[in-house]
Design an enzyme around this catalytic site. Structure first.
Site, short mmCIF file in Angstrom:
data_model
loop_
_atom_site.label_atom_id
_atom_site.label_comp_id
_atom_site.label_asym_id
_atom_site.label_seq_id
_atom_site.Cartn_x
_atom_site.Cartn_y
_atom_site.Cartn_z
CG ASN A 260 13.31 -10.77 -4.08
OD1 ASN A 260 13.78 -10.28 -3.08
ND2 ASN A 260 13.11 -9.68 -5.13
N PRO B 112 6.06 -5.42 0.48
CG PRO B 112 5.49 -6.13 2.69
CD PRO B 112 5.19 -6.05 1.31
CG ASP B 113 12.05 -3.12 1.80
OD1 ASP B 113 11.46 -2.61 3.05
OD2 ASP B 113 12.91 -2.10 1.59
CG PHE B 114 12.97 -8.59 4.42
CD1 PHE B 114 12.18 -9.19 5.03
CD2 PHE B 114 13.08 -8.63 2.95
CE1 PHE B 114 11.56 -10.59 4.52
CE2 PHE B 114 12.47 -9.99 2.26
CZ PHE B 114 11.63 -10.91 2.94
NE ARG B 115 17.93 -6.65 7.11
CZ ARG B 115 17.47 -8.01 6.52
NH1 ARG B 115 17.37 -7.94 5.34
NH2 ARG B 115 17.69 -9.15 7.00
CB CYS C 182 4.27 -34.01 8.67
SG CYS C 182 4.90 -35.78 7.81
CG ASN D 165 19.53 -0.42 -2.97
OD1 ASN D 165 18.66 -1.12 -3.29
ND2 ASN D 165 19.79 -0.19 -1.70
CB CYS E 83 7.56 -33.03 7.61
SG CYS E 83 7.67 -33.02 9.12
CB CYS F 213 15.21 -0.60 -9.17
SG CYS F 213 13.92 -1.29 -8.32
CG HIS G 265 17.48 -15.84 0.50
ND1 HIS G 265 17.39 -14.67 0.93
CD2 HIS G 265 18.62 -16.49 0.73
CE1 HIS G 265 18.59 -14.37 1.34
NE2 HIS G 265 19.32 -15.41 1.17
CG ASP H 212 8.62 -11.64 -5.24
OD1 ASP H 212 9.31 -11.90 -6.33
OD2 ASP H 212 9.15 -10.40 -4.98
P1 OAD Z 1 16.03 -5.51 2.52
O1 OAD Z 1 14.79 -5.05 2.87
O2 OAD Z 1 17.00 -5.75 3.52
O3 OAD Z 1 16.65 -4.37 1.50
C1 OAD Z 1 16.11 -3.81 0.51
C2 OAD Z 1 16.69 -2.58 -0.14
O4 OAD Z 1 16.18 -2.10 -1.22
C3 OAD Z 1 16.73 -1.46 1.00
O5 OAD Z 1 18.35 -0.91 0.79
C4 OAD Z 1 16.10 -0.38 0.32
O6 OAD Z 1 16.49 0.86 0.34
C5 OAD Z 1 15.97 -0.61 -1.38
N1 OAD Z 1 14.71 -0.47 -1.84
C6 OAD Z 1 13.62 -0.51 -1.61
N2 OAD Z 1 12.44 -0.08 -2.44
C7 OAD Z 1 13.57 0.23 -3.36
C8 OAD Z 1 13.09 0.73 -4.83
N3 OAD Z 1 11.70 0.94 -5.23
N4 OAD Z 1 14.10 0.94 -5.77
C9 OAD Z 1 15.57 0.86 -5.29
N5 OAD Z 1 15.68 0.27 -3.94
C10 OAD Z 1 14.83 -0.04 -3.24
O7 OAD Z 1 15.69 -6.65 1.48
P2 OAD Z 1 16.81 -7.95 1.01
O8 OAD Z 1 18.13 -7.24 0.70
O9 OAD Z 1 16.10 -8.57 -0.08
O10 OAD Z 1 15.47 -13.47 3.71
O11 OAD Z 1 16.73 -8.74 2.31
C11 OAD Z 1 17.70 -9.75 2.15
C12 OAD Z 1 17.03 -11.02 3.07
O12 OAD Z 1 16.65 -10.69 4.22
C13 OAD Z 1 15.77 -11.48 2.47
O13 OAD Z 1 15.78 -12.34 1.33
C14 OAD Z 1 15.04 -12.21 3.60
C15 OAD Z 1 15.38 -11.29 4.63
O14 OAD Z 1 15.57 -11.78 5.97
C16 OAD Z 1 14.65 -14.54 3.78
O15 OAD Z 1 13.55 -14.35 3.80
C17 OAD Z 1 15.40 -15.74 4.05
#
Ligand code: OAD
Length: 270
Positions: free
Chosen positions: A112, A38-41, A163, A227, A139, A247, A131, A114
């Site tokens: 990422n 899963p992504d984050f947002r 630790c 995106n 620790c 993508c 990141h 991963d």
């Molecule tokens: P986000 O979840 O913030 O954003 C993911 C983006 O990818 C969104 O704009 C989605 O619409 C888009 N998306 C999802 N699936 C897609 C697909 N199949 N094709 C094209 N676009 C797609 O993730 P990041 O920007 O990576 O930090 O988040 C940044 C950081 O916030 C992460 O590295 C993490 C988090 O807090 C840490 O873990 C330190």
């Protein structure tokens, strides 16, 4: 203007021209969602909207060092789910490798953790894990490093590693909110100036300082956003190309236009 057309054919023409020798990528969680991570947002499917079960004060707390110090359980639960090894790279990751095989990849900046870029065969010296990653850990109190194999055992068993010297909690070297980014990120920021093309894929561009890299390219460097939704200020410069959608599909269309579709399939099926 550098691009003849602000679409896939215009982009392919530029990539094939002598003016485009160094491609820099900025990627995020969206390039790995089709692998099952899963992504984050993203609303509904993103991690931050599915963390309620971990009893967090707010979703980002899972990546906050102060919260981790009080309660490392939510992070370890998430680490167990996201632990590298269970997932296969996507066609988008193979596209990054393909750029490298065509000697076009300058640097791949990834947010990422991963490690799928590496698993897809992108050379390690082209990847900046901005990141951090699960590769090493230490620790949080005395900073002593902790054994890789033991850490893996702990995460897979959902046990919190401590630790061996001071009994502090052990955390993978993933950058938490409020922590400094790795040295190799800081020393590679100037790579942005060498880009002839910037491709931004699968990121909401909301987390700093990573997001600000997008504004550091030369004025003559076209920027491409691939995106699901429009992010940052992409689209505001004359040579910005905004390609909205998944993508894997857009990258395939671009490879078709470049005559690289067979190459992409070969790398992905390896
Ligand atoms: P986000 O979840 O913030 O954003 C993911 C983006 O990818 C969104 O704009 C989605 O619409 C888009 N998306 C999802 N699936 C897609 C697909 N199949 N094709 C094209 N676009 C797609 O993730 P990041 O920007 O990576 O930090 O988040 C940044 C950081 O916030 C992460 O590295 C993490 C988090 O807090 C840490 O873990 C330190």
């Amino acid at each position: 203007k550098v691009l003849s057309q602000k679409d896939i054919p215009g982009l392919a023409k530029y990539i094939k021209s002598n003016d485009c020798k160094n491609i820099v990528l900025m990627i995020g969680a969206g390039v790995s969602t089709s692998a099952g991570i899963p992504d984050f947002r993203s609303p509904e499917t993103g991690l931050y909207s599915n963390l309620a079960r971990l009893n967090l004060p707010h979703p980002e707390a899972v990546f906050e060092i102060g919260f981790f110090r009080r309660n490392p359980v939510p992070f370890y639960t998430l680490a167990h789910e996201l632990y590298p090894g269970k997932f296969r790279p996507t066609p988008t990751h193979s596209f990054i490798r393909l750029l490298s095989e065509k000697s076009l990849l300058h640097t791949c900046f990834t947010q990422n953790i991963d490690t799928l870029e590496r698993r897809a065969g992108v050379p390690g010296d082209k990847i900046i894990e901005a990141h951090g990653s699960f590769a090493t850990q230490r620790c949080i109190d005395c900073k002593r490093s902790f054994d890789d194999a033991k850490m893996k055992e702990h995460i897979l068993a959902k046990k919190i590693a401590r630790c061996e010297r001071c009994n502090g909690y052990v955390k993978p070297d993933i950058v938490f909110f409020g922590e400094q980014l790795p040295d190799n990120f800081l020393s590679s920021i100037s790579n942005m100036l060498e880009a002839d093309l910037l491709i931004i894929m699968g990121t909401s561009l909301t987390v700093q300082p990573f997001a600000s890299l997008a504004d550091m390219v030369k004025d003559t460097c076209p920027r491409v956003l691939i995106n699901i939704d429009r992010v940052g200020n992409l689209g505001s410069m004359p040579d910005d190309v905004v390609l909205l959608g998944k993508c894997d599909e857009i990258v395939r269309d671009l490879c078709k236009e470049l005559g690289w579709e067979e190459d992409l399939d070969r790398l992905w099926s390896e």
